[in-house]
Write an enzyme that holds these catalytic residues in place. Sequence first.
Site, PDB file in Angstrom:
ATOM      1  N   THR A  21      92.773 -69.827  71.622  1.00  0.00           N
ATOM      2  CA  THR A  21      91.445 -69.650  71.893  1.00  0.00           C
ATOM      3  C   THR A  21      90.705 -69.468  70.378  1.00  0.00           C
ATOM      4  O   THR A  21      89.556 -69.742  70.438  1.00  0.00           O
ATOM      5  CB  THR A  21      90.812 -68.955  72.931  1.00  0.00           C
ATOM      6  N   ARG A  25      97.633 -66.941  66.212  1.00  0.00           N
ATOM      7  CA  ARG A  25      98.053 -65.468  66.051  1.00  0.00           C
ATOM      8  C   ARG A  25      99.462 -65.429  66.256  1.00  0.00           C
ATOM      9  O   ARG A  25     100.172 -65.868  67.096  1.00  0.00           O
ATOM     10  CB  ARG A  25      97.437 -64.736  67.092  1.00  0.00           C
ATOM     11  N   SER A 116      91.885 -60.476  65.775  1.00  0.00           N
ATOM     12  CA  SER A 116      90.742 -59.731  66.307  1.00  0.00           C
ATOM     13  C   SER A 116      91.051 -58.195  67.020  1.00  0.00           C
ATOM     14  O   SER A 116      91.130 -57.561  65.822  1.00  0.00           O
ATOM     15  CB  SER A 116      90.453 -60.605  67.601  1.00  0.00           C
ATOM     16  N   HIS A 117      91.194 -58.013  68.358  1.00  0.00           N
ATOM     17  CA  HIS A 117      91.632 -56.651  68.620  1.00  0.00           C
ATOM     18  C   HIS A 117      92.945 -56.325  68.639  1.00  0.00           C
ATOM     19  O   HIS A 117      93.214 -55.280  69.361  1.00  0.00           O
ATOM     20  CB  HIS A 117      90.790 -56.675  70.084  1.00  0.00           C
ATOM     21  N   LYS A 129      92.145 -68.543  61.507  1.00  0.00           N
ATOM     22  CA  LYS A 129      91.439 -69.663  62.092  1.00  0.00           C
ATOM     23  C   LYS A 129      90.728 -70.170  61.245  1.00  0.00           C
ATOM     24  O   LYS A 129      90.024 -69.565  60.205  1.00  0.00           O
ATOM     25  CB  LYS A 129      90.716 -69.133  63.312  1.00  0.00           C
ATOM     26  N   ASP A 281      85.267 -53.903  67.276  1.00  0.00           N
ATOM     27  CA  ASP A 281      86.687 -54.213  67.382  1.00  0.00           C
ATOM     28  C   ASP A 281      87.428 -54.689  65.986  1.00  0.00           C
ATOM     29  O   ASP A 281      86.547 -54.419  64.907  1.00  0.00           O
ATOM     30  CB  ASP A 281      87.316 -55.399  68.302  1.00  0.00           C
ATOM     31  N   ASP A 283      87.601 -57.267  64.198  1.00  0.00           N
ATOM     32  CA  ASP A 283      86.895 -58.284  63.087  1.00  0.00           C
ATOM     33  C   ASP A 283      85.582 -58.345  63.356  1.00  0.00           C
ATOM     34  O   ASP A 283      84.948 -59.185  62.994  1.00  0.00           O
ATOM     35  CB  ASP A 283      87.537 -59.705  63.185  1.00  0.00           C
ATOM     36  N   ASP A 285      83.786 -58.937  66.297  1.00  0.00           N
ATOM     37  CA  ASP A 285      82.831 -59.698  67.133  1.00  0.00           C
ATOM     38  C   ASP A 285      82.888 -59.268  68.702  1.00  0.00           C
ATOM     39  O   ASP A 285      82.209 -59.936  69.403  1.00  0.00           O
ATOM     40  CB  ASP A 285      83.567 -61.110  67.048  1.00  0.00           C
ATOM     41  N   ARG A 286      83.516 -58.037  68.941  1.00  0.00           N
ATOM     42  CA  ARG A 286      83.540 -57.470  70.291  1.00  0.00           C
ATOM     43  C   ARG A 286      82.714 -56.424  70.302  1.00  0.00           C
ATOM     44  O   ARG A 286      82.467 -55.539  68.999  1.00  0.00           O
ATOM     45  CB  ARG A 286      84.679 -57.282  70.864  1.00  0.00           C
ATOM     46  N   THR A 348      87.124 -70.135  78.677  1.00  0.00           N
ATOM     47  CA  THR A 348      87.113 -68.954  77.876  1.00  0.00           C
ATOM     48  C   THR A 348      87.583 -69.625  76.539  1.00  0.00           C
ATOM     49  O   THR A 348      88.170 -70.674  76.025  1.00  0.00           O
ATOM     50  CB  THR A 348      88.298 -68.096  77.988  1.00  0.00           C
ATOM     51  N   GLU A 367      81.150 -63.357  77.147  1.00  0.00           N
ATOM     52  CA  GLU A 367      82.162 -63.284  77.766  1.00  0.00           C
ATOM     53  C   GLU A 367      82.766 -62.075  78.229  1.00  0.00           C
ATOM     54  O   GLU A 367      82.403 -60.998  77.672  1.00  0.00           O
ATOM     55  CB  GLU A 367      83.201 -64.101  77.121  1.00  0.00           C
ATOM     56  N   GLU A 368      83.519 -61.904  79.223  1.00  0.00           N
ATOM     57  CA  GLU A 368      83.825 -60.690  79.707  1.00  0.00           C
ATOM     58  C   GLU A 368      84.709 -59.815  78.886  1.00  0.00           C
ATOM     59  O   GLU A 368      84.691 -58.426  79.030  1.00  0.00           O
ATOM     60  CB  GLU A 368      84.706 -60.943  81.046  1.00  0.00           C
ATOM     61  N   SER A 369      85.406 -60.368  77.910  1.00  0.00           N
ATOM     62  CA  SER A 369      86.269 -59.556  76.996  1.00  0.00           C
ATOM     63  C   SER A 369      85.434 -58.633  75.813  1.00  0.00           C
ATOM     64  O   SER A 369      85.982 -58.666  74.758  1.00  0.00           O
ATOM     65  CB  SER A 369      87.474 -60.243  76.458  1.00  0.00           C
ATOM     66  N   LYS A 380      80.797 -64.627  68.608  1.00  0.00           N
ATOM     67  CA  LYS A 380      80.274 -63.610  69.108  1.00  0.00           C
ATOM     68  C   LYS A 380      80.145 -62.351  68.006  1.00  0.00           C
ATOM     69  O   LYS A 380      80.641 -62.484  66.852  1.00  0.00           O
ATOM     70  CB  LYS A 380      81.286 -62.941  70.327  1.00  0.00           C
ATOM     71  N   ARG A 500      95.625 -62.218  83.732  1.00  0.00           N
ATOM     72  CA  ARG A 500      94.310 -61.623  83.768  1.00  0.00           C
ATOM     73  C   ARG A 500      93.732 -61.831  85.131  1.00  0.00           C
ATOM     74  O   ARG A 500      93.884 -63.168  85.297  1.00  0.00           O
ATOM     75  CB  ARG A 500      93.591 -61.916  82.566  1.00  0.00           C
TER      76      ARG A 500
END
Length: 547
Positions: A21, A25, A116-117, A129, A281, A283, A285-286, A348, A367-369, A380, A500
Amino acid sequence: MSGDTIRTIATTPFQDQRPGTSGLRKKVKVFQTPNYLENFVQAIFDSLEACEGQILIVGGDGRFHNRAAVQTILKMAAANGFARVRVGRGAILSTPAASCVIRKSGACGGIVLSASHNPGGPDGDFGIKFNAANGGPAPEALTETIFALSKAIDRYLILDAADVDLDSLGERRLGAMTVEVIDPVADYAELMESLFDFPAIERLFASGSFRMRFDAMHAVTGPYAHEILEGRLGAPKGTVINGTPLPDFGGGHPDPNLVYAHELVEELYGPNAPDMGAASDGDGDRNMVLGAGFFVSPGDSLAVMAANAALAPGYAGGVAGVARSMPTSRAADKVAAELGFSCYETPTGWKFFGNLLDDGRITFCGEESFGAGSNHVREKDGLWAVLFWLNIVAASGKRVEEVVTAHWARFGRHYYSRHDYEGLETAAAEALMDALRAKTAGLAGQTFGGLTVSESDDFAYTDPVDGGVTRRQGVRIVFGERARIVYRLSGTGTEGATLRVYLERYEPDPARHALPTAEVLAGLAALALEIAEIEARTGRSQPSLVT
């Protein structure tokens, strides 16, 4: 360096380079395998219509192996004919800042290095990416092309040259290509200043009646938060903690949630708590937003921002629409219905918002994450969300908790939780999902624990812009407006499988808005275990993580 030699290196393919997504990774050690990074980068370049004469943006979150990978990418970009690469100083560029710079530079795209996280360090994770010219993650058609090329690659091109100085701003030559080392914060900070009421936020900090703590988690957002919060907005020094990016994120897990941002959470739930807390986080983006002793769920955060858009100057012209990933709380749907704009439900992955943003159909997405964003970039954006909340607090005069409870009183509360079952044996997790899919057709009309199933399916999405169809995105069991269970296998991990399970229950009565989330969702959680046969199929009776 104009005399440096372009070398053609023979290679053999790796068969495991399908992007998920958010890119490819793997563990650091996998990317350190000879030719592994080079093969994937060459596949990216080969997927583009042309590299010659183009501008490319490169940067990452500073995790272990970031600098070495950037040096390799620069030499390969020079060998493949790019005219210019803009790279963040120190090889640093947050994911939203990369999107900003791609769009501002008129680049053909950018390579973002991040997992990311996920944890960093020599034994941690690494990722890569490609973001397209719109600044957003590569669409599925392009990632499938990259994967197909990676499975057939037999050579890559690289310039035989010395490493580039990445720590001094300015231009230098690498073969025939110009490498421009840029301030990673400047373009992004300028964009934020155009969107939010910086004078009002500055007055909030200057008032002496408002205190904030921002936890950068030793990740990429530290320099951005220091410059914007403490520099431009005048927040007191020390407002930003853990603000120096480290290759292993200080040994922590750079995921801004109630479990991993425990230092921040303890302070916000402790004595003499600041008025607002926030974290981002790996990178950048959260985001997580907290009030004193109060947690703002990601679904509520998106809904509150959409409902209060007019308070921020950059959004005072109105909201075109909002979009959320399918597992995300339906709180934004209520706002859209009442305020009269469209709401889209997507798979997602941030790339699914790109078409909607580019077509002008939506202003906000989330999004929920712990991810939220808008049409200002195509990713994001963690710090953007924090600044939005600061703008709301400054403009409304309300505390964080008061903003949210007033929102619930108007739109109702969506109690929401995500249960992660991490590190599952992949075959068992996939068998569980296959069994659920087989059940969906027969669930509609059945009643469980007083809730009647209104619909049940394996979510499929038809893009309203280009007509593309994406299937098998997660099993939904919907009990009308009242409740929902969603099951989905995550695509962001590097080992095993993560199941999840998303639980959601809607409560319109303000008298019931202060109940403990776990209490409200307990019956739904038990039902989710039962329907999916989670313990029997995985051996797990409890989730690894609840957020």
